[in-house]
Write an enzyme that holds these catalytic residues in place. Structure first.
Site, short mmCIF file in Angstrom:
data_model
loop_
_atom_site.label_atom_id
_atom_site.label_comp_id
_atom_site.label_asym_id
_atom_site.label_seq_id
_atom_site.Cartn_x
_atom_site.Cartn_y
_atom_site.Cartn_z
N ARG A 1 23.56 1.94 12.62
CA ARG A 1 25.02 1.65 11.98
C ARG A 1 24.57 0.66 10.86
NH1 ARG A 1 26.11 4.73 15.34
NH2 ARG A 1 28.17 4.96 16.47
N SER B 1 34.93 3.23 17.99
CA SER B 1 34.30 2.14 18.52
C SER B 1 34.55 0.41 17.86
CB SER B 1 32.27 2.47 18.38
OG SER B 1 32.01 3.09 18.86
N GLU C 1 31.77 -3.48 14.58
CA GLU C 1 31.27 -2.49 14.20
C GLU C 1 32.13 -2.36 12.26
OE1 GLU C 1 30.05 2.14 14.02
OE2 GLU C 1 32.06 1.26 14.13
N1 EPU Z 1 31.35 2.79 29.44
C1 EPU Z 1 32.10 1.24 30.81
N2 EPU Z 1 33.21 2.08 30.76
C2 EPU Z 1 34.17 2.39 30.27
C3 EPU Z 1 33.13 3.93 28.90
C4 EPU Z 1 31.89 3.44 29.27
O1 EPU Z 1 30.74 1.00 31.19
O2 EPU Z 1 34.83 2.91 30.20
C5 EPU Z 1 30.04 2.96 29.63
C6 EPU Z 1 29.32 3.87 30.46
O3 EPU Z 1 27.82 2.66 30.99
C7 EPU Z 1 28.49 4.44 29.23
C8 EPU Z 1 28.18 3.74 28.62
O4 EPU Z 1 29.75 2.82 28.21
O5 EPU Z 1 27.14 5.37 29.85
C9 EPU Z 1 28.22 4.60 27.05
O6 EPU Z 1 29.59 4.95 26.88
P1 EPU Z 1 29.73 6.55 25.61
O7 EPU Z 1 28.10 7.27 25.49
O8 EPU Z 1 31.03 6.66 25.84
O9 EPU Z 1 29.52 5.18 24.48
P2 EPU Z 1 29.29 4.46 24.03
O10 EPU Z 1 28.28 3.45 24.11
O11 EPU Z 1 30.46 3.86 23.75
C10 EPU Z 1 28.33 5.14 20.68
C11 EPU Z 1 29.09 5.15 20.02
C12 EPU Z 1 30.00 6.11 19.37
C13 EPU Z 1 29.77 7.50 19.95
C14 EPU Z 1 29.21 7.23 20.96
C15 EPU Z 1 28.40 8.50 21.82
C16 EPU Z 1 28.63 2.91 18.86
C17 EPU Z 1 28.96 1.54 19.07
N3 EPU Z 1 29.67 3.46 19.66
O12 EPU Z 1 29.78 5.19 21.91
O13 EPU Z 1 30.30 5.89 18.28
O14 EPU Z 1 31.12 8.73 19.89
O15 EPU Z 1 28.08 6.35 21.47
O16 EPU Z 1 27.03 8.92 21.14
O17 EPU Z 1 27.32 3.00 18.74
C18 EPU Z 1 31.67 5.42 16.76
O18 EPU Z 1 30.87 5.19 16.53
O19 EPU Z 1 33.14 4.48 15.85
C19 EPU Z 1 32.00 5.54 18.27
C20 EPU Z 1 32.82 6.24 18.18
#
Ligand code: EPU
Length: 340
Positions: free
Chosen positions: A159, A232, A336
């Protein structure tokens, strides 16, 4: 054509739907318009707005908001494609997938425009836009000249890019981006549940991956047309292995000694921990605070729950989340989203 308005309502131009105004708003259609603009005359500061999908306005903007309507997609051959900064990034993903080009299918359905996508180095499902950028073309507002940057010069990170560094922030206006896509099959399926979500036995194409990603995102993230948010709100923190051990210790006190904290080990040995998990562990998932709320399906996302939330309500919620995550895990979350 240049369109210039004063006291322009920005509520439909930011996905958080904050009801703010810009003292001056300038929209331009072409590179020639940019050259014609008299920057000296514009109320300061000057900021450039893309799709308004990664920021939180905390007040009316007292300077000038610029917005690009440079919208073209041009094939240059051998997978190279030139795209105007004002093109909606997902329209470009759709264009690429429908022609069988690989490279941006995992970035499908991310809100925002092409210009902002490189500044923020948007990423999802194991791919970042910087991976497929060849050259970023800009107008330098300081020197009043056109310049371009190779992907290496853009210094893409999580990012992050050169364009966000404090010494140059706001200086360059992205006019268009040349991407290097591929006609050879090169799917990225290693992230999370993507592989499992793909239909079995079908030939993998960029269009099939795009369709699957859109389904996943629709399940997890609020639809910008229905609920205001900026995706996010926080970055996933990167901690040292010693700090990670402390996080595990704190989590195991409540969840038992066998509890496994979700994490990804980076190449340099540091550990990325999902902020969503930390926020959930602190009991914030789905909680409301005035007009603001923590999205129930993905606690990394703060939403304008009522559609009438004030910026202070979002900021207040953000501060309380940061404080409680720090208290429990010793990790300070960073937004972010850009707070303006
Ligand atoms: N998780 C929880 N509880 C929840 C949801 C998620 O504990 O209710 C944990 C789980 O362990 C899950 C982990 O969070 O495995 C990761 O969740 P997810 O794969 O949904 O992705 P994220 O890390 O939350 C990042 C990006 C998103 C992007 C997704 C998919 C950032 C800040 N965010 O989210 O980007 O779509 O990965 O690659 O890096 C954005 O930047 O606006 C955005 C949505």
């Amino acid at each position: 054509m240049i369109k210039q308005n004063y006291y322009q309502d920005l509520s439909k131009m930011n996905t958080f739907r904050m009801k703010v105004k810009a003292r001056c708003f300038v929209e331009y259609d072409s590179v020639a318009d940019l050259v014609e603009l008299d920057f000296e005359e514009l109320p300061k500061p000057v900021m450039h707005l893309g799709g308004g999908s990664n920021l939180l306005f905390t007040d009316d903007f007292r300077g000038t908001v610029l917005h690009s309507r440079i919208r073209f997609i041009e094939e240059l051959g051998e997978g190279r494609v030139s795209v105007g900064a004002g093109v909606i990034f997902d329209d470009f993903c759709d264009w690429a997938a429908s022609r069988g080009f690989w490279g941006v299918e995992n970035l499908s359905h991310i809100p925002g425009e092409v210009g902002a996508s490189v500044v923020q180095n948007i990423g999802a499902y194991g791919v970042e836009v910087g991976d497929v950028v060849e050259t970023v073309y800009c107008y330098d507002m300081q020197e009043e000249e056109f310049v371009h940057f190779s992907a290496e010069e853009c210094r893409f990170g999580y990012r992050m890019s050169f364009f966000k560094q404090p010494e140059v922030k706001g200086r360059y206006i992205v006019t268009h981006v040349v991407y290097r896509l591929s006609t050879e099959s090169c799917p990225h399926l290693e992230y999370g549940h993507l592989k499992a979500a793909l239909p079995q036995g079908e030939v993998l194409t960029p269009a099939l991956i795009r369709k699957t990603i859109i389904e996943i995102r629709k399940q997890k993230l609020p639809e910008p047309s229905e609920t205001g948010s900026a995706g996010s709100f926080f970055k996933n923190p990167v901690v040292t292995s010693a700090q990670f051990a402390e996080i595990c210790k704190a989590a195991q006190i409540e969840n038992g000694p066998d509890y496994a904290v979700p994490h990804y080990v980076l190449e340099d040995g540091r550990v990325k921990v999902p902020a969503a998990w930390m926020i959930e562990q602190c009991g914030w998932k789905g909680r409301r605070s005035g007009g603001a709320a923590v999205y129930a399906k993905q606690p990394l996302v703060l939403v304008n729950y009522t559609g009438e939330a004030e910026p202070e309500e979002i900021i207040g919620l953000m501060k309380r989340i940061i404080a409680s995550v720090e208290k429990k895990f010793g990790t300070v979350l960073s937004p972010e989203v850009e707070i303006i």
